[in-house]
Design a protein around this motif. Structure first.
Motif, short mmCIF file in Angstrom:
data_model
loop_
_atom_site.label_atom_id
_atom_site.label_comp_id
_atom_site.label_asym_id
_atom_site.label_seq_id
_atom_site.Cartn_x
_atom_site.Cartn_y
_atom_site.Cartn_z
N ASN A 1 -7.32 -8.72 -7.98
CA ASN A 1 -8.36 -7.09 -6.87
C ASN A 1 -7.26 -6.94 -6.18
O ASN A 1 -6.86 -7.53 -4.97
N VAL A 2 -7.81 -5.21 -5.82
CA VAL A 2 -7.60 -4.83 -5.08
C VAL A 2 -8.71 -4.15 -4.21
O VAL A 2 -9.95 -3.72 -4.51
N TYR A 3 -8.72 -4.53 -2.80
CA TYR A 3 -9.87 -4.23 -1.75
C TYR A 3 -9.63 -3.35 -1.31
O TYR A 3 -8.92 -3.41 0.13
N GLY A 4 -10.36 -2.55 -0.71
CA GLY A 4 -10.48 -1.12 0.35
C GLY A 4 -9.13 -0.07 0.26
O GLY A 4 -8.47 0.28 -1.47
N LYS A 5 -8.96 1.36 0.71
CA LYS A 5 -8.56 1.63 0.61
C LYS A 5 -8.03 2.71 1.21
O LYS A 5 -9.21 2.57 2.58
N SER A 6 -6.68 2.55 1.71
CA SER A 6 -6.85 3.95 2.99
C SER A 6 -6.69 5.32 2.59
O SER A 6 -6.41 5.67 1.28
N THR B 1 -6.62 -11.24 -4.31
CA THR B 1 -6.66 -10.27 -4.33
C THR B 1 -5.46 -9.41 -2.62
O THR B 1 -5.73 -9.89 -2.10
N LEU B 2 -5.82 -8.01 -3.05
CA LEU B 2 -4.71 -7.54 -2.80
C LEU B 2 -6.05 -6.11 -1.74
O LEU B 2 -6.42 -5.44 -1.83
N ILE B 3 -5.68 -6.48 -0.10
CA ILE B 3 -6.88 -5.90 0.54
C ILE B 3 -6.11 -4.99 1.57
O ILE B 3 -5.33 -4.99 2.19
N ASN B 4 -6.16 -3.89 1.59
CA ASN B 4 -5.67 -2.19 1.47
C ASN B 4 -6.36 -1.39 2.44
O ASN B 4 -5.98 -0.42 3.15
N SER B 5 -7.24 -2.27 3.38
CA SER B 5 -8.07 -1.54 4.77
C SER B 5 -8.27 -2.85 6.51
O SER B 5 -9.03 -2.37 6.40
N PHE C 1 -3.26 -1.90 7.86
CA PHE C 1 -2.79 -2.70 6.76
C PHE C 1 -3.78 -3.43 6.45
O PHE C 1 -4.14 -3.33 5.49
N SER C 2 -1.67 -4.14 5.18
CA SER C 2 -2.43 -4.67 4.33
C SER C 2 -2.08 -6.35 4.11
O SER C 2 -1.28 -7.29 5.33
N SER C 3 -3.56 -7.31 3.29
CA SER C 3 -2.84 -8.77 3.49
C SER C 3 -3.66 -9.33 1.69
O SER C 3 -3.92 -8.48 1.27
N ILE C 4 -2.94 -10.00 1.99
CA ILE C 4 -3.17 -11.23 0.50
C ILE C 4 -4.33 -12.13 0.32
O ILE C 4 -3.90 -13.04 1.50
N LEU C 5 -4.90 -12.31 -0.44
CA LEU C 5 -5.57 -13.84 -0.35
C LEU C 5 -5.67 -14.33 -1.50
O LEU C 5 -5.32 -13.61 -3.13
N ALA C 6 -5.25 -15.73 -1.40
CA ALA C 6 -5.13 -16.01 -3.35
C ALA C 6 -5.83 -17.15 -3.25
O ALA C 6 -6.37 -18.37 -2.48
N GLY C 7 -6.55 -17.69 -4.28
CA GLY C 7 -7.10 -19.47 -4.45
C GLY C 7 -8.17 -19.89 -3.46
O GLY C 7 -8.88 -19.04 -2.66
N ASP D 1 1.09 -1.68 -0.05
CA ASP D 1 0.17 0.07 0.24
C ASP D 1 0.74 1.55 -0.09
O ASP D 1 0.77 2.23 0.87
N MET D 2 1.39 1.40 -0.99
CA MET D 2 1.89 2.62 -1.08
C MET D 2 2.17 3.81 -1.52
O MET D 2 0.75 3.81 -2.21
N LYS D 3 2.99 4.87 -0.97
CA LYS D 3 2.09 6.23 -1.02
C LYS D 3 3.57 6.48 -1.85
O LYS D 3 3.83 7.97 -0.93
N PRO D 4 3.78 6.60 -3.24
CA PRO D 4 4.79 7.71 -3.95
C PRO D 4 4.43 8.80 -3.84
O PRO D 4 5.91 9.86 -3.71
N GLU D 5 3.22 9.16 -3.50
CA GLU D 5 3.14 10.87 -3.88
C GLU D 5 3.47 11.85 -2.65
O GLU D 5 3.23 12.74 -2.28
N ALA D 6 3.49 10.53 -0.70
CA ALA D 6 3.54 11.76 0.32
C ALA D 6 5.01 11.59 0.01
O ALA D 6 5.50 11.56 -0.71
N PRO D 7 5.06 12.74 1.82
CA PRO D 7 6.68 13.70 1.96
C PRO D 7 7.15 12.56 2.05
O PRO D 7 6.94 11.42 3.11
N LEU D 8 8.69 12.09 2.39
CA LEU D 8 9.56 11.01 2.28
C LEU D 8 9.57 10.43 3.52
O LEU D 8 9.66 9.04 3.57
N GLU D 9 8.88 11.43 4.64
CA GLU D 9 9.27 10.84 6.00
C GLU D 9 7.81 9.87 5.91
O GLU D 9 7.74 9.47 6.98
#
Length: 462
Positions: free
Chosen positions: A404-409, A98-102, A391-397, A58-66
């Motif tokens: 699929n990306v589910y949820g958002k922070s 599927t990637l859960i980011n929420s 935080f994030s989790s991965i589900l497969a199978g 759940d990377m935030k490349p547009e956020a400040p470096l800190e």
């Protein structure tokens, strides 16, 4: 001499009465006489310590470096799904998961044992106290109760349990909660005994044995006890369990699952010759043998020049304030060391399961017990603290749709803004994927309690 003393005298007491997790299924065979493995199984990869969601999925490349840290995301096979630049292999397989980011823990949880306990039990309303065990069974125990193996093999296993004081460990990992110790996991391996080592030893129940000596011990036991004992149902249950233990000892497939030398060198190297890689390969072999639920500690091993910290929580990357080195470096508690190993091992597992036709019936879950603080700690070397709010989790199978990306922070990864997922919803989704009813008072197992108050996230299924 009573029955228990006789068992101990014969050398079988610890195997038939004291061994947790020895509830096994009876064999079922198909029309050709071949043993049938379980319909649905789960490989649950617990990244002990809590990896940073901002530095992984759940990377935030547009956020400040800190906030964003030093890494950049890379494009993946799925347009719009971007993950850490060190996930070079996993990026090619994003259409399989599927990637859960929420993910989020309700309440002010900030320690490992509370977060891990709630995650593994599928509940948030009851917190443990100072790592003391309570009555809550964990996911693997529930699965082994309701959907035991159809082969005479353990149903619930844990590859390298977390070690150290309670601060690092969920308190119920070694027991079955209100289900009893028979539904606790069988622990496999340790920091000094894992399948990446040449002298890896399986659990005692599947260790090589002396057939003549075992028969002598069984004969002694038969002479010491009376058949009339089996007229009592409780005593007969113990006899039946003991017979299954005998069979597990003498059946080839149980021990064979641990014979890593059977795997081609190319396959082993694809997973990676390190604890995480070889444990994920072992998990696949155990699922093939009939194990229903395998929890894998996400320990990646220790760097040659950095032996600090317990061998259980690679992802507890505090940095300098806990003496763990640079969280973004190449030490044992650094993303530069741990993330490439996770990328290699997880990508190998997903592709291997798919190639073998096992992904449809094997649920793969990859998660930490929580995330890390959105802001990087102002210290040298840098790191991040615990962060249960997101935080994030991965589900497969097992019916989970891929790509699929589910949820958002929010823009700093501080909290979910869309579709928050509590431990309750994650547990309910796991049970649904494994065809386990969450609440069914008429269930023939006699388990009358509601497993979790959460509802399965149906949007995750294809």
């Amino acid at each position: 001499m009573n029955r228990r003393q006789a068992l101990i005298a014969s050398g079988l007491g610890t195997l038939s009465l004291g061994m947790p997790g020895v509830v096994m299924g009876s064999d079922k065979v198909d029309a050709s006489g071949n043993a049938v493995r379980a319909e649905k199984s789960c490989i649950f990869v617990l990244l002990c310590g809590g990896p940073s969601h901002l530095d992984t999925w759940d990377m935030k490349p547009e956020a400040p470096l800190e906030y964003r840290g030093p890494y950049m995301p890379i494009a993946t096979k799925v347009p719009g799904m971007r993950i850490n630049e060190m996930h070079t292999k996993l990026a090619k397989l994003t259409d399989e998961f599927t990637l859960i980011n929420s993910m989020s823990h309700p309440g002010a949880i900030s320690n490992h044992f509370d977060a891990m306990h709630n995650l593994l039990s599928g509940q948030s309303n009851k917190r443990v106290q100072q790592g003391m065990a309570n009555e809550q069974p964990y996911l693997g125990s529930i699965v082994s109760k309701i959907r035991p193996s159809k082969r005479n093999f353990v149903s619930n296993a844990w590859l390298i349990k977390c070690v150290g004081p309670p601060v690092f460990c969920a308190p119920n990992i070694g027991i079955g909660g209100y289900l009893g110790s028979a539904f606790a996991p069988v622990f496999v391996g340790a920091a000094n005994n894992h399948p990446a080592m040449k002298d890896f030893k399986p659990p005692e129940i599947y260790a090589p044995y002396d057939e003549q000596r075992l028969e002598q011990r069984k004969s002694v036991l038969r002479h010491l006890e009376s058949k009339r004992l089996d007229q009592n149902q409780n005593m007969k249950d113990w006899s039946d369990l003991r017979e299954k233990t005998y069979e597990a000892l003498t059946r080839a497939e149980g021990r064979r699952a641990f014979n890593m030398e059977e795997e081609p060198v190319k396959v082993r190297e694809k997973y990676g010759m390190h604890p995480l890689g070889q444990n994920l390969l072992l998990a696949r072999r155990m699922v093939e043998s009939g194990v229903r639920f395998v929890t894998v500690n996400g320990w990646t091993g220790q760097a040659e020049y950095d032996k600090k910290g317990p061998p259980s929580s690679s992802w507890d990357m505090h940095g300098g304030n806990m003496g763990m080195g640079n969280a973004f470096g190449n030490g044992s508690y650094g993303m530069g060391f741990c993330l490439p190993r996770l990328d290699q091992a997880l990508a190998a597992l997903l592709s291997d399961l798919k190639d073998r036709g096992m992904l449809d019936n094997t649920l793969v879950v990859v998660t930490g017990e929580f995330g890390r603080t959105p802001n990087v700690l102002k210290q040298d070397p840098p790191g991040r603290q615990h962060w249960p709010r997101c935080f994030s989790s991965i589900l497969a199978g097992a019916g989970i749709k891929g790509g699929n990306v589910y949820g958002k922070s929010n823009k700093y990864g501080q909290y979910p803004t869309h579709n928050p997922v509590r431990p309750e919803e994650l547990a309910a989704t796991i049970y649904h994927a494994l065809d386990i009813p969450i609440s069914n008072p008429q269930d023939p197992t006699g388990l009358l309690r509601t497993l979790t108050t959460g509802k399965p996230i149906m949007e995750l299924f294809g």
